[in-house]
Design a protein around this motif. Structure first.
Motif, mmCIF file in Angstrom:
data_model
loop_
_atom_site.group_PDB
_atom_site.id
_atom_site.type_symbol
_atom_site.label_atom_id
_atom_site.label_comp_id
_atom_site.label_asym_id
_atom_site.label_seq_id
_atom_site.Cartn_x
_atom_site.Cartn_y
_atom_site.Cartn_z
ATOM 1 N N ASP A 95 0.771 -1.043 0.024
ATOM 2 C CA ASP A 95 0.007 0.071 -0.038
ATOM 3 C C ASP A 95 0.988 1.214 -0.047
ATOM 4 O O ASP A 95 0.161 2.466 -0.161
ATOM 5 N N PHE A 96 2.203 1.194 0.347
ATOM 6 C CA PHE A 96 2.921 2.425 0.515
ATOM 7 C C PHE A 96 4.273 2.268 -0.383
ATOM 8 O O PHE A 96 4.813 3.394 -0.805
ATOM 9 N N VAL A 97 4.530 1.051 -0.845
ATOM 10 C CA VAL A 97 5.748 0.858 -1.922
ATOM 11 C C VAL A 97 5.288 -0.028 -2.939
ATOM 12 O O VAL A 97 4.716 -0.939 -2.722
ATOM 13 N N GLN A 98 5.858 0.357 -4.279
ATOM 14 C CA GLN A 98 5.609 -0.494 -5.476
ATOM 15 C C GLN A 98 6.581 -1.705 -5.171
ATOM 16 O O GLN A 98 7.909 -1.488 -5.332
ATOM 17 N N LEU A 99 6.204 -2.974 -5.072
ATOM 18 C CA LEU A 99 6.900 -4.028 -4.845
ATOM 19 C C LEU A 99 6.966 -4.942 -6.160
ATOM 20 O O LEU A 99 5.875 -5.111 -6.524
ATOM 21 N N LYS A 100 8.009 -5.383 -6.386
ATOM 22 C CA LYS A 100 8.287 -6.367 -7.730
ATOM 23 C C LYS A 100 9.066 -7.620 -7.154
ATOM 24 O O LYS A 100 9.747 -7.733 -6.210
ATOM 25 N N LYS A 101 8.606 -8.672 -7.784
ATOM 26 C CA LYS A 101 8.778 -9.943 -7.156
ATOM 27 C C LYS A 101 10.348 -10.061 -7.725
ATOM 28 O O LYS A 101 11.063 -9.903 -8.540
ATOM 29 N N SER A 102 11.227 -10.770 -6.580
ATOM 30 C CA SER A 102 12.453 -10.988 -6.652
ATOM 31 C C SER A 102 12.842 -12.477 -6.253
ATOM 32 O O SER A 102 12.823 -12.387 -4.962
ATOM 33 N N LYS A 150 -1.847 -0.432 -8.924
ATOM 34 C CA LYS A 150 -2.364 -1.396 -9.985
ATOM 35 C C LYS A 150 -2.266 -0.808 -11.578
ATOM 36 O O LYS A 150 -2.159 -1.271 -12.228
ATOM 37 N N GLU A 151 -2.847 0.459 -11.444
ATOM 38 C CA GLU A 151 -2.632 1.048 -12.801
ATOM 39 C C GLU A 151 -1.219 1.437 -13.273
ATOM 40 O O GLU A 151 -0.981 1.778 -14.456
ATOM 41 N N ASP A 152 -0.307 1.601 -12.374
ATOM 42 C CA ASP A 152 1.099 1.829 -12.535
ATOM 43 C C ASP A 152 1.007 3.063 -13.316
ATOM 44 O O ASP A 152 1.929 3.422 -14.298
ATOM 45 N N ASN A 153 0.327 3.935 -12.538
ATOM 46 C CA ASN A 153 0.277 5.430 -13.223
ATOM 47 C C ASN A 153 -0.320 6.536 -12.229
ATOM 48 O O ASN A 153 -1.419 5.995 -11.587
ATOM 49 N N CYS A 154 0.138 7.516 -11.999
ATOM 50 C CA CYS A 154 -0.543 8.441 -11.197
ATOM 51 C C CYS A 154 -0.868 9.814 -11.969
ATOM 52 O O CYS A 154 -0.016 10.241 -12.848
ATOM 53 N N TYR A 155 -1.967 10.183 -11.836
ATOM 54 C CA TYR A 155 -2.490 11.631 -12.440
ATOM 55 C C TYR A 155 -2.316 12.331 -11.324
ATOM 56 O O TYR A 155 -2.812 12.444 -10.173
ATOM 57 N N LEU A 156 -1.678 13.730 -11.592
ATOM 58 C CA LEU A 156 -1.468 14.792 -10.667
ATOM 59 C C LEU A 156 -2.306 15.856 -11.019
ATOM 60 O O LEU A 156 -2.084 16.481 -12.029
#
Length: 659
Positions: free
Chosen positions: A22-29, A264-270
């Motif tokens: 919820d706070f950090v974008q995590l990727k599988k490693s 989820k969308e891997d994008n943020c609208y500012l």
């Protein structure tokens, strides 16, 4: 106090990777997850999360722990607050006893300010929905903006009655202290010269509709208030002042509601304003946040960067405002993010556009009109400077300055090539300008380093080389083996000291089957070895006790029963080797051996090495005792010789050659 059964249920239910996600974008490693540190400014991931062990480690800051430790570190929660946050997230009913007056008084300053802010949010919502003035003025305003009841409640929108001290009186009547009402900025306190000792108190947000500003975890940090009357002397929007809990430059409005959608969308609208965020969210586009009308800051960008590398900045249709706004985007490029921009038709802003169009139309518009920032800026400035050579030269420098902010060299080259075509200028000139900017930056950095080097020269001879604390490392290794393999049954080769027929001491191997924790405990007991590090010693005895008593021992349960300082230490031990995963050795055809394949050998060698080290220390102490020539040291010398012989035998077993 929260009951132990609730705490146990929270630990059993909470999934570390979900909470941190919820706070950090995590990727599988591999079997773990990795991401950018939420505690430092970095571009290469050094933050590791282990779903199996349910612990995390941030190698850039040295912090680590379990799910509760993360919330306490990242969100500055107290332990009970972290448990409550997790209980709410996983729909766990909290059993707790009423806090006593003494416990309330013990709450620290930050906690008191959070409590006051939470009360204010609830009070303003109460005034909006349940008072005649609130409904007639505040609620009708939100309805005019097109907000539904569900949306108004979702964002906890409210209204502060147009009274000098209505809110302040209500808070004081509920037992909240004036000190914290003032520190949060909810109440303005002024000394009354006519009545010294009885200060005058005013509501900061009187007569305004209220927008609570939440942290990423949902805590109320401050408020934005919009005035509804035509008072030209009063600011249209008013924010809470800077405080211990509210730092405007480090907060994004809507991040609490948007974080999962951004991931989820891997994008943020500012966007720019509160209503822009709310209108977009209501329409179905939830990955949207606002800088709350302030210039974008590096801290705000890093909040987004933890969740996604992609950001789309949405502008009003006003051309003058657009030119002013794009100047701040270089900061985003410096963070290595991919930036797009999208402007709305003239006379429209994100709020009005979302209000007047359906979700499908908005989505299509954003897809078709979102342009890469560098290309957008080049086109915009090229049009403005088309017939003015001086302006064209300034425009070229402006664009190349933006390109120079991009850390990725390949991206920089591609942008130079594209901008050369847009600006109708040779690539060589643009590359030359880029090189000049680079040289200037290098010169500035070099000058700074030279100044630092001079300061370093003064003290460098006084800095001794850091020595490895052998005993500390071996004791740490013992804790690690107990945590990872404590319950595993292994076949050990035990060494028994005997005399052979010639009267020489030898180590005779004997097979022994035991659990790892039993072997370690018995070996340390036999040699009367006590761990010297206070923290390790406490953890060691807790581990031995639990491994001996609990058939279903698990690291996660063990961590839940430790204080947070021990949790941090244990997580550091368990995650130490995970940092090597970050180096991606397999991609370089290097395959480190899995320790689990030789647990018995690892345990035996660690204990043997500790024995050798302690024997060496004992010999050094005995040798010091022999320095007095007036005493008879025959017995001491015999003891030293016995230790030397034993040390040789142990080192031979470890395949080490002694000089």
């Amino acid at each position: 106090m929260i009951s132990k059964s609730t705490i146990d249920q929270v630990y059993e239910t909470a999934r570390l990777e979900e909470v941190i996600g919820d706070f950090v974008q995590l990727k599988k490693s591999g079997s773990n997850f990795k991401g950018l540190s939420p505690f430092t400014d970095e571009r290469t991931p050094s933050f590791m999360v282990s779903p199996v062990k349910q612990i995390w480690k941030d190698f850039s800051s040295g912090k680590g722990g379990n799910v509760v430790a993360f919330l306490m570190e990242h969100e500055h929660f107290t332990y009970p607050e972290a448990i409550k946050y997790l209980a709410k997230k996983y729909n766990i009913e909290i059993e707790e006893t009423e806090r006593t007056d003494e416990q309330k008084e013990e709450a620290n300053e930050r906690e008191s300010m959070y409590l006051v802010s939470e009360f204010a949010k609830e009070h303003f919502a109460e005034m909006l929905w349940n008072t005649e003035l609130g409904k007639a003025i505040g609620l009708s305003y939100f309805k005019e903006r097109g907000f539904t009841d569900e949306t108004i409640k979702k964002f906890s929108l409210g209204y502060c009655l147009d009274q000098w001290d209505g809110f302040t009186k209500a808070a004081l009547d509920k037992g909240y202290q004036l000190e914290y009402l003032e520190k949060t900025g909810l109440t303005i306190v002024k000394e009354d010269t006519a009545n010294p000792g009885d200060p005058r108190k005013f509501d900061r947000f009187k007569g305004r509709v209220m927008f609570p500003i939440h942290s990423m975890s949902g805590r109320v940090l401050g408020f934005g208030g919009r005035i509804l009357n035509n008072d030209k002397k009063a600011a249209k929007y008013l924010n809470s002042p800077e405080s211990e809990i509210y730092h405007k430059s480090k907060v994004l409005y809507g991040i609490y509601y948007a974080k999962q959608a951004i991931n989820k969308e891997d994008n943020c609208y500012l966007v720019e304003g509160y209503t822009d965020v709310i209108q977009f969210y209501q329409r179905g586009i939830q990955n949207v946040v606002s800088s709350s009308g302030t210039a974008l800051t590096p801290e705000q960008i890093r909040l987004i960067n933890r969740l996604t590398k992609n950001i789309t900045v949405l502008f009003d249709g006003d051309a003058a405002g657009l030119r002013a706004s794009i100047r701040g985007i270089d900061l985003i490029l410096e963070q290595g993010m991919n930036v797009k921009v999208c402007s709305f038709p003239e006379g429209e802003d994100p709020d009005s556009f979302a209000k007047n169009n359906e979700l499908e139309d908005i989505t299509i518009y954003l897809q078709e009109n979102s342009k890469d920032f560098i290309q957008f800026k080049a086109h915009l400035l090229a049009e403005e400077a088309a017939n003015d050579p001086i302006k064209r030269a300034d425009t070229v420098r402006d664009i190349v300055n933006s390109i120079a902010k991009i850390p990725d060299a390949i991206k920089r080259e591609i942008y130079i090539q594209e901008c050369a075509q847009i600006m109708n200028i040779s690539e060589a000139v643009l590359f030359g300008t880029l090189a000049q900017i680079g040289k200037k930056e290098i010169a500035d950095v070099s000058k700074k380093l030279q100044q630092e080097h001079k300061a370093f020269e003064v003290v460098k001879n006084e800095v001794a080389a850091e020595k490895v604390d052998v005993q500390y490392e071996l004791e740490r290794k013992i804790i690690e083996m107990l945590l990872l393999y404590g319950k595993e049954q292994e076949e050990f080769e035990d060494l028994v000291l005997k005399e052979n027929e010639e009267g020489d001491l030898i180590l005779e191997p004997e097979s022994l089957e035991a659990k790892v924790y039993e072997k370690i405990y018995l070996d340390l007991q036999d040699d009367e070895i006590e761990l010297t590090n206070d923290q390790f010693r406490k953890i060691y005895y807790k581990l031995i006790e639990q491994l001996n008593e609990k058939e279903d021992f698990s690291v996660n349960t063990f961590l839940s029963e430790l204080d947070q300082e021990m949790v941090s230490e244990v997580s550091s031990i368990l995650m130490e080797e995970e940092k090597y995963v970050l180096h991606k050795w397999e991609s370089k055809d290097i395959y480190p051996k899995d320790k689990k394949h030789g647990v018995a050998q690892l345990v035996s060698e660690t204990i043997l090495t500790l024995r050798c080290y302690l024997i060496k220390k004992r010999m050094e102490r005995l040798q010091k005792n022999t320095q007095n020539v007036e005493e008879d040291h025959k017995e001491t010398l015999e003891e030293i010789m016995n230790y030397i012989q034993l040390n040789k035998l142990l080192n031979k077993k470890l395949n080490r050659v002694l000089s």
